[in-house]
Design an enzyme around this catalytic site. Structure first.
Site, PDB file in Angstrom:
ATOM      1  N   LEU A  57       0.840  -1.210   0.000  1.00 21.17           N
ATOM      2  CA  LEU A  57       0.000   0.000   0.000  1.00 21.17           C
ATOM      3  C   LEU A  57       0.867   1.248   0.000  1.00 21.17           C
ATOM      4  O   LEU A  57       2.046   1.191   0.357  1.00 21.17           O
ATOM      5  CB  LEU A  57      -0.901  -0.038   1.244  1.00 21.17           C
ATOM      6  CG  LEU A  57      -1.838  -1.259   1.284  1.00 21.17           C
ATOM      7  CD1 LEU A  57      -2.336  -1.526   2.698  1.00 21.17           C
ATOM      8  CD2 LEU A  57      -2.998  -1.055   0.332  1.00 21.17           C
ATOM      9  N   PRO A  58       0.270   2.409  -0.354  1.00 26.42           N
ATOM     10  CA  PRO A  58       1.113   3.606  -0.502  1.00 26.42           C
ATOM     11  C   PRO A  58       1.823   4.060   0.777  1.00 26.42           C
ATOM     12  O   PRO A  58       3.034   4.246   0.769  1.00 26.42           O
ATOM     13  CB  PRO A  58       0.123   4.671  -0.985  1.00 26.42           C
ATOM     14  CG  PRO A  58      -1.004   3.908  -1.612  1.00 26.42           C
ATOM     15  CD  PRO A  58      -1.102   2.637  -0.823  1.00 26.42           C
ATOM     16  N   THR A 110       6.246   0.751   2.128  1.00 29.72           N
ATOM     17  CA  THR A 110       7.244   1.558   2.843  1.00 29.72           C
ATOM     18  C   THR A 110       6.480   2.549   3.711  1.00 29.72           C
ATOM     19  O   THR A 110       5.782   3.415   3.190  1.00 29.72           O
ATOM     20  CB  THR A 110       8.135   2.335   1.860  1.00 29.72           C
ATOM     21  OG1 THR A 110       8.730   1.410   0.956  1.00 29.72           O
ATOM     22  CG2 THR A 110       9.213   3.097   2.613  1.00 29.72           C
ATOM     23  N   LYS A 162      14.813   0.439   5.094  1.00 32.91           N
ATOM     24  CA  LYS A 162      14.261   0.959   3.831  1.00 32.91           C
ATOM     25  C   LYS A 162      14.443   2.476   3.702  1.00 32.91           C
ATOM     26  O   LYS A 162      14.813   2.972   2.635  1.00 32.91           O
ATOM     27  CB  LYS A 162      12.777   0.586   3.750  1.00 32.91           C
ATOM     28  CG  LYS A 162      12.050   1.116   2.551  1.00 32.91           C
ATOM     29  CD  LYS A 162      12.563   0.522   1.254  1.00 32.91           C
ATOM     30  CE  LYS A 162      11.934   1.225   0.059  1.00 32.91           C
ATOM     31  NZ  LYS A 162      12.510   0.790  -1.198  1.00 32.91           N
ATOM     32  N   LYS A 164       7.664  11.035   0.191  1.00 31.74           N
ATOM     33  CA  LYS A 164       7.160  10.421   1.429  1.00 31.74           C
ATOM     34  C   LYS A 164       8.307   9.740   2.196  1.00 31.74           C
ATOM     35  O   LYS A 164       8.468   9.949   3.399  1.00 31.74           O
ATOM     36  CB  LYS A 164       6.086   9.377   1.068  1.00 31.74           C
ATOM     37  CG  LYS A 164       5.593   8.558   2.248  1.00 31.74           C
ATOM     38  CD  LYS A 164       4.918   7.264   1.797  1.00 31.74           C
ATOM     39  CE  LYS A 164       5.912   6.272   1.238  1.00 31.74           C
ATOM     40  NZ  LYS A 164       5.409   4.918   1.039  1.00 31.74           N
TER      41      LYS A 164
HETATM   42  P1  NAD Z   1       0.806   2.285  -6.126  1.00 28.42           P
HETATM   43  O1  NAD Z   1       0.184   3.560  -5.747  1.00 28.42           O
HETATM   44  O2  NAD Z   1       1.042   1.959  -7.579  1.00 28.42           O
HETATM   45  O3  NAD Z   1      -0.065   1.063  -5.505  1.00 28.42           O
HETATM   46  C1  NAD Z   1      -0.710   1.104  -4.267  1.00 28.42           C
HETATM   47  C2  NAD Z   1      -2.077   0.479  -4.434  1.00 28.42           C
HETATM   48  O4  NAD Z   1      -2.725   0.404  -3.150  1.00 28.42           O
HETATM   49  C3  NAD Z   1      -3.002   1.286  -5.362  1.00 28.42           C
HETATM   50  O5  NAD Z   1      -3.386   0.481  -6.452  1.00 28.42           O
HETATM   51  C4  NAD Z   1      -4.178   1.649  -4.459  1.00 28.42           C
HETATM   52  O6  NAD Z   1      -5.440   1.624  -5.130  1.00 28.42           O
HETATM   53  C5  NAD Z   1      -4.106   0.559  -3.395  1.00 28.42           C
HETATM   54  N1  NAD Z   1      -4.805   0.914  -2.156  1.00 28.42           N
HETATM   55  C6  NAD Z   1      -4.716   2.066  -1.439  1.00 28.42           C
HETATM   56  N2  NAD Z   1      -5.523   1.994  -0.351  1.00 28.42           N
HETATM   57  C7  NAD Z   1      -6.103   0.782  -0.394  1.00 28.42           C
HETATM   58  C8  NAD Z   1      -7.047   0.123   0.458  1.00 28.42           C
HETATM   59  N3  NAD Z   1      -7.545   0.723   1.540  1.00 28.42           N
HETATM   60  N4  NAD Z   1      -7.440  -1.117   0.109  1.00 28.42           N
HETATM   61  C9  NAD Z   1      -6.956  -1.719  -1.002  1.00 28.42           C
HETATM   62  N5  NAD Z   1      -6.076  -1.152  -1.848  1.00 28.42           N
HETATM   63  C10 NAD Z   1      -5.659   0.087  -1.541  1.00 28.42           C
HETATM   64  O7  NAD Z   1       2.172   2.197  -5.313  1.00 28.42           O
HETATM   65  P2  NAD Z   1       3.419   1.233  -5.595  1.00 28.42           P
HETATM   66  O8  NAD Z   1       4.366   1.929  -6.494  1.00 28.42           O
HETATM   67  O9  NAD Z   1       2.940  -0.138  -5.924  1.00 28.42           O
HETATM   68  O10 NAD Z   1       4.080   1.240  -4.138  1.00 28.42           O
HETATM   69  C11 NAD Z   1       3.496   0.550  -3.035  1.00 28.42           C
HETATM   70  C12 NAD Z   1       4.431   0.659  -1.846  1.00 28.42           C
HETATM   71  O11 NAD Z   1       5.680   0.095  -2.192  1.00 28.42           O
HETATM   72  C13 NAD Z   1       4.697   2.101  -1.391  1.00 28.42           C
HETATM   73  O12 NAD Z   1       4.757   2.140   0.014  1.00 28.42           O
HETATM   74  C14 NAD Z   1       6.030   2.406  -2.023  1.00 28.42           C
HETATM   75  O13 NAD Z   1       6.734   3.405  -1.263  1.00 28.42           O
HETATM   76  C15 NAD Z   1       6.699   1.063  -1.973  1.00 28.42           C
HETATM   77  N6  NAD Z   1       7.719   0.829  -3.012  1.00 28.42           N
HETATM   78  C16 NAD Z   1       7.480   1.154  -4.299  1.00 28.42           C
HETATM   79  C17 NAD Z   1       8.489   0.920  -5.250  1.00 28.42           C
HETATM   80  C18 NAD Z   1       8.300   1.264  -6.710  1.00 28.42           C
HETATM   81  O14 NAD Z   1       9.286   1.208  -7.464  1.00 28.42           O
HETATM   82  N7  NAD Z   1       7.083   1.579  -7.174  1.00 28.42           N
HETATM   83  C19 NAD Z   1       9.702   0.341  -4.856  1.00 28.42           C
HETATM   84  C20 NAD Z   1       9.893  -0.008  -3.534  1.00 28.42           C
HETATM   85  C21 NAD Z   1       8.890   0.245  -2.611  1.00 28.42           C
END
Ligand code: NAD
Length: 300
Positions: free
Chosen positions: A64-65, A95, A170, A245
């Site tokens: 999740l975000p 994260t 992280k 963030k």
């Molecule tokens: P993203 O925004 O693409 O995906 C997050 C998903 O969570 C969204 O699809 C959203 O609809 C869903 N969501 C939010 N609230 C929800 C709820 N209450 N119930 C169900 N679903 C819900 O983000 P991402 O890029 O996939 O990143 C996710 C996490 O991973 C973040 O914390 C980010 O910091 C971390 N991260 C991302 C990357 C990257 O390269 N994208 C790398 C390492 C870590």
């Protein structure tokens, strides 16, 4: 195993796909129904609520975000701990701040459920390839239960310490990455202005001491790394808003323990400006384009 994945975004969807490839039955849920449909198209099961998604789960992975989403999904009404009647291993790979990670883990422990904070590194490419690094915080028992599941999505699975330790690792990693991304971007902006060919700069620095992941995997200047987000208008990577963030989380943590992190603090301010310029949804390597559009006086 029956595994539930909640949060099927840039990272969660390909991670769920790798769990399918590893032979698990994977039920997915996201607030965005299009992403649930994409998971079903990959061969998974779809759910329309958390309660439905976690029924019969032996493990639950959340991606999740930010901390507030994790708090809601685990502790809110209709959330995971509300509806659970089994004892699945809980793995949060988002994260988030250390305090929320510890709070959710403590609530799970009260119910006799093991929980691991297991944020990842490796970007969307690592999520797709199943080569993520997982940095894990929790008990030995939680780590042992989660490890075989994480091996379906990652290559390096490291037990960092007790609850919250994964998140500490992280934010240190991402502070390093943000500073490196600015360094690489500034070098390409300077090289462009000096009339130096981008590919030549890449060929030289990728085999020199300037080498970094920001350069060789996510090269912020379009051209040298065809698979980098810079070649698809900075889409499909790690959003600049999420990097901001993480930098704020790192600064909060640095403040709380009195650690001197001047470049991390400066990177946080610059990423705030990038977000204020309307680039928050783009990959964090968009800082190259942002810098290229500025005059020297505007950032000094
Ligand atoms: P993203 O925004 O693409 O995906 C997050 C998903 O969570 C969204 O699809 C959203 O609809 C869903 N969501 C939010 N609230 C929800 C709820 N209450 N119930 C169900 N679903 C819900 O983000 P991402 O890029 O996939 O990143 C996710 C996490 O991973 C973040 O914390 C980010 O910091 C971390 N991260 C991302 C990357 C990257 O390269 N994208 C790398 C390492 C870590």
């Amino acid at each position: 195993m029956n595994i539930t994945v909640i949060g099927l975004g840039n990272m969660g969807l390909p991670m769920a796909a790798n769990l399918l490839k590893a032979g698990h039955i994977v039920t997915g849920f996201d607030l965005n129904p299009d992403l649930v449909a994409a998971h079903v198209a990959n061969g998974g099961h779809g759910a329309t609520s958390i309660a439905e998604a976690i029924r019969g789960a032996e493990a639950i992975v959340t991606m999740l975000p930010a901390g507030r989403h994790v708090d809601t999904v685990y502790l809110g009404p209709g959330g995971i701990l509300d509806g659970i009647n089994t004892k699945p291993i809980l793995i949060d790979s988002s994260t988030i701040d250390v305090a929320t990670a510890q709070k959710v883990a403590a609530e799970a422990t009260k119910r006799g459920i093991d929980m691991l904070d297991a944020p990842v590194s490796g970007g969307t490419g690592g999520a797709i390839a199943g080569t993520l690094t997982f940095m894990c915080g929790g008990t030995d028992a939680a780590f042992a239960a989660a490890k075989p599941i994480l091996q379906g999505m990652g290559k390096n699975i490291i037990h960092a310490g007790s609850a919250g330790a994964g998140q500490s690792a992280k934010i240190c990693n991402n502070m390093m990455l943000a500073v490196a991304m600015f360094g690489v971007s500034e070098a390409f902006v300077l090289a462009d202005k000096l009339g130096l060919d981008r590919q030549k700069l890449f060929d030289i620095t990728s085999t020199s001491t300037g080498q970094s992941w920001a350069l060789t995997t996510y090269c912020p200047a379009p051209g040298p790394v065809p698979t980098a987000p810079s070649n698809r208008d900075y889409t499909g990577g790690f959003a600049a808003a999420l990097m901001l963030k993480d930098l704020k989380l790192a600064q909060d943590a640095a403040e709380s323990v009195g650690a001197a992190t001047p470049l991390g603090a400066h990177a946080a301010r610059l990423y705030q400006e990038v977000n204020d310029a309307g680039e928050g949804a783009r990959d964090f390597s968009v800082v190259f384009r942002w810098l290229a559009g500025l005059a020297r006086a505007e950032v000094n």
